[in-house]
Design a protein around this motif. Structure first.
Motif, PDB file in Angstrom:
ATOM      1  N   ALA A 188       2.689   1.538  -3.408  1.00 37.52           N
ATOM      2  CA  ALA A 188       1.954   2.103  -4.256  1.00 37.52           C
ATOM      3  C   ALA A 188       2.108   3.531  -4.397  1.00 37.52           C
ATOM      4  CB  ALA A 188       1.189   0.954  -4.540  1.00 37.52           C
ATOM      5  N   PHE A 196       0.793  -1.047   0.003  1.00 39.04           N
ATOM      6  CA  PHE A 196      -0.025   0.484   0.048  1.00 39.04           C
ATOM      7  C   PHE A 196       0.770   1.023   0.239  1.00 39.04           C
ATOM      8  CE2 PHE A 196      -2.225   3.287   3.140  1.00 39.04           C
ATOM      9  CZ  PHE A 196      -2.282   3.779   1.989  1.00 39.04           C
ATOM     10  N   ASP A 252       0.916   1.100 -10.509  1.00 41.01           N
ATOM     11  CA  ASP A 252      -0.793   1.188 -10.279  1.00 41.01           C
ATOM     12  C   ASP A 252      -1.050  -0.181 -10.450  1.00 41.01           C
ATOM     13  OD1 ASP A 252      -1.298   4.039  -9.753  1.00 41.01           O
ATOM     14  OD2 ASP A 252      -0.608   4.391 -11.374  1.00 41.01           O
ATOM     15  N   PRO A 306      -2.425  -3.793 -11.149  1.00 38.74           N
ATOM     16  CA  PRO A 306      -2.513  -4.926 -10.219  1.00 38.74           C
ATOM     17  C   PRO A 306      -0.734  -5.761 -10.147  1.00 38.74           C
ATOM     18  CG  PRO A 306      -4.280  -4.328 -10.324  1.00 38.74           C
ATOM     19  CD  PRO A 306      -3.528  -3.460 -12.032  1.00 38.74           C
ATOM     20  N   SER A 332     -11.948  -6.856  -3.764  1.00 35.45           N
ATOM     21  CA  SER A 332     -10.409  -7.120  -4.344  1.00 35.45           C
ATOM     22  C   SER A 332      -9.420  -6.937  -4.518  1.00 35.45           C
ATOM     23  CB  SER A 332     -10.927  -5.857  -6.231  1.00 35.45           C
ATOM     24  OG  SER A 332     -10.653  -4.649  -5.280  1.00 35.45           O
ATOM     25  N   PHE A 333      -8.589  -6.875  -5.443  1.00 35.09           N
ATOM     26  CA  PHE A 333      -7.233  -6.911  -4.632  1.00 35.09           C
ATOM     27  C   PHE A 333      -6.504  -4.953  -4.331  1.00 35.09           C
ATOM     28  CE2 PHE A 333      -1.537  -5.298  -6.148  1.00 35.09           C
ATOM     29  CZ  PHE A 333      -1.348  -6.694  -4.672  1.00 35.09           C
ATOM     30  N   ASP A 334      -7.204  -3.821  -4.873  1.00 33.65           N
ATOM     31  CA  ASP A 334      -7.485  -2.938  -4.543  1.00 33.65           C
ATOM     32  C   ASP A 334      -7.982  -2.421  -3.386  1.00 33.65           C
ATOM     33  OD1 ASP A 334      -6.447  -2.181  -6.967  1.00 33.65           O
ATOM     34  OD2 ASP A 334      -7.723  -0.732  -7.791  1.00 33.65           O
ATOM     35  N   ASP A 335      -9.407  -3.287  -3.480  1.00 34.85           N
ATOM     36  CA  ASP A 335      -9.950  -3.528  -1.658  1.00 34.85           C
ATOM     37  C   ASP A 335      -9.174  -4.145  -0.496  1.00 34.85           C
ATOM     38  OD1 ASP A 335     -12.001  -3.464  -0.323  1.00 34.85           O
ATOM     39  OD2 ASP A 335     -12.698  -5.268  -0.524  1.00 34.85           O
ATOM     40  N   LEU A 387      -5.535  -3.968  -0.316  1.00 33.34           N
ATOM     41  CA  LEU A 387      -4.453  -2.213  -0.224  1.00 33.34           C
ATOM     42  C   LEU A 387      -5.679  -2.132   0.423  1.00 33.34           C
ATOM     43  CD1 LEU A 387      -2.457  -2.597  -3.461  1.00 33.34           C
ATOM     44  CD2 LEU A 387      -2.230  -3.355  -1.492  1.00 33.34           C
ATOM     45  N   ALA A 388      -6.890  -1.187   0.240  1.00 31.12           N
ATOM     46  CA  ALA A 388      -7.236  -0.199   1.261  1.00 31.12           C
ATOM     47  C   ALA A 388      -7.010  -0.857   2.317  1.00 31.12           C
ATOM     48  CB  ALA A 388      -8.300   0.190  -0.133  1.00 31.12           C
ATOM     49  N   SER A 445       1.680  -6.874  -7.312  1.00 31.17           N
ATOM     50  CA  SER A 445       1.842  -8.596  -6.470  1.00 31.17           C
ATOM     51  C   SER A 445       3.085  -8.749  -6.702  1.00 31.17           C
ATOM     52  CB  SER A 445       0.828  -9.460  -7.483  1.00 31.17           C
ATOM     53  OG  SER A 445       0.874 -10.417  -7.331  1.00 31.17           O
TER      54      SER A 445
END
Length: 398
Positions: free
Chosen positions: A319, A316, A325, A327, A356-359, A361-362, A331
């Motif tokens: 990034a 996180f 950006d 994914p 999701s991957f963004d979720d 990380l967030a 990874s």
């Protein structure tokens, strides 16, 4: 056969079932008309740079600068016992497993004061947690051990004999940094082990040694056996020079390990508000074909008062700081080069309660499930167990 039902993947949209057979992923199939996934399946996390023997040693310490942290660490090395070190390392390793880390490389101090105490403590912790966590031990010549000195060379030999699989040092802290780097390369060649060197952890362009490292790697035929950690100075070198250097690093198969939290926290500390980030150019290195990895570096010690060994958190921060950006590239940075889950992979996987991957990380949510070779890891009892099937996630059949 075990089937992990309706999960999100890093590299594609939708819901998917993962079929595991024995230790491998045997099939990946899309699920039509499925509800949005509540879990993300991804490769297990890999931490390529830690200092387990120092972890949690000084959680309240705030270093004035990198130099101040070095002096604090030096004072402590005289008093730490093997038991102290094993306890710290075990704590970091257990926390890492709980976060979903399956492989850890730890730089472990050797010098005239510490001797082999840190090596003994870290190896004991690693043995206790095998096979839940793969541990690589770097025999790390601390600020008090110059690779040019015969005594340090003897420590390298002893540490490798005891089980260290790499050697390393901080040439910048030696009397003659260029000579120390040459001695370190020679030692790696003589011992037949890979090298992971803390290099150019500063923003002073005229003092950069990374060109010398690339030259020395090629001359000695050490291609594919050298890792450079930090390389912060790349952030202040002229862009054309950096592009040429990254091309040469890629050709020499030198791995670049970037430590986002530490590099942001320590570079130019005590000099007022930082004018530059002090982070090696990750996106440019990836574009040049350099193998780039992230690591947590120090955890709650004299160098860094935060962290808990969570590579998802490191991803996180990385990034945001590196502007990577994609994914699959992110990874690869936190999963040891693995960009996605593929059929035929060893089933070293991480299930994250995220859509999701963004979720992931967030939120960096807890409640993750680590699989080693297809089996759920139970770090609480130091054993692996069958897949739990929690929340209807897993079907066990045949």
């Amino acid at each position: 056969m075990r089937v992990i039902r309706s999960v999100a993947l890093i590299d594609r949209a939708g819901s998917f079932d993962l079929a595991l057979e024995g230790e491998r992923v045997r099939a990946i199939s899309a699920v039509a008309d499925a509800a949005p996934p509540r879990w993300l399946a991804m490769p297990s996390l890999v931490n390529l740079h830690a200092h387990a023997n120092r972890a949690y040693a000084a959680p309240a310490q705030r270093p004035l600068s990198l130099g101040d942290a070095v002096l604090s660490a030096k004072r402590e090395r005289a008093s730490a016992t093997v038991e102290d070190i094993q306890s710290r390392a075990t704590r970091l390793m257990r926390r890492s497993i709980a976060h979903g880390v399956s492989s850890l490389r730890t730089h472990t101090d050797i010098d005239a004061i510490t001797g082999m105490r840190a090596i003994e403590g870290v190896l004991a912790a690693a043995a206790e947690l095998r096979p839940l966590l793969d541990v690589e031990v770097v025999a790390f010549a601390s600020a008090a051990a110059d690779p040019c000195h015969p005594g340090t060379q003897a420590l390298f030999v002893e540490a490798v004999g005891r089980g260290a699989s790499l050697i390393g040092a901080v040439p910048a802290l030696c009397a003659n940094p260029a000579a120390a780097l040459e001695a370190l390369l020679d030692a790696a060649l003589a011992l037949g082990v890979p090298l992971d060197v803390h290099l150019d952890e500063h923003l002073d362009a005229p003092k950069a040694l990374i060109h010398q490292l690339v030259d020395g790697t090629v001359v000695r035929g050490l291609q594919g056996r050298v890792t450079v950690s930090h390389a912060c100075v790349l952030s202040v070198l002229p862009r054309d020079d950096v592009r040429r250097l990254l091309d040469r690093m890629a050709s020499a198969r030198i791995v670049l390990v970037v430590l986002p939290e530490l590099n942001l926290y320590l570079q130019a500390r005590s000099e007022g508000a930082p004018g530059v980030r002090g982070l090696a150019p990750v996106a440019e290195a990836l574009k040049a074909g350099v193998a780039v990895r992230f690591g947590t570096d120090n955890v709650r010690d004299w160098f860094f008062p935060f962290g808990d060994g969570d590579m998802l958190e490191t991803g996180f921060v990385g990034a945001m700081a590196s502007h990577v950006d994609a994914p699959e590239e992110l990874s690869s940075l936190i999963c040891g080069g693995r960009r996605r889950i593929e059929v035929g992979d060893v089933a070293d996987l991480l299930l994250v309660p995220a859509s999701s991957f963004d979720d992931a990380l967030a939120r960096r949510p807890t409640g993750r499930v680590l699989l080693r070779r297809g089996r759920e890891v139970d770090v609480a009892v130091d054993a692996t167990a069958s897949l739990s099937g929690q929340a209807g996630l897993v079907d066990a059949a045949n």
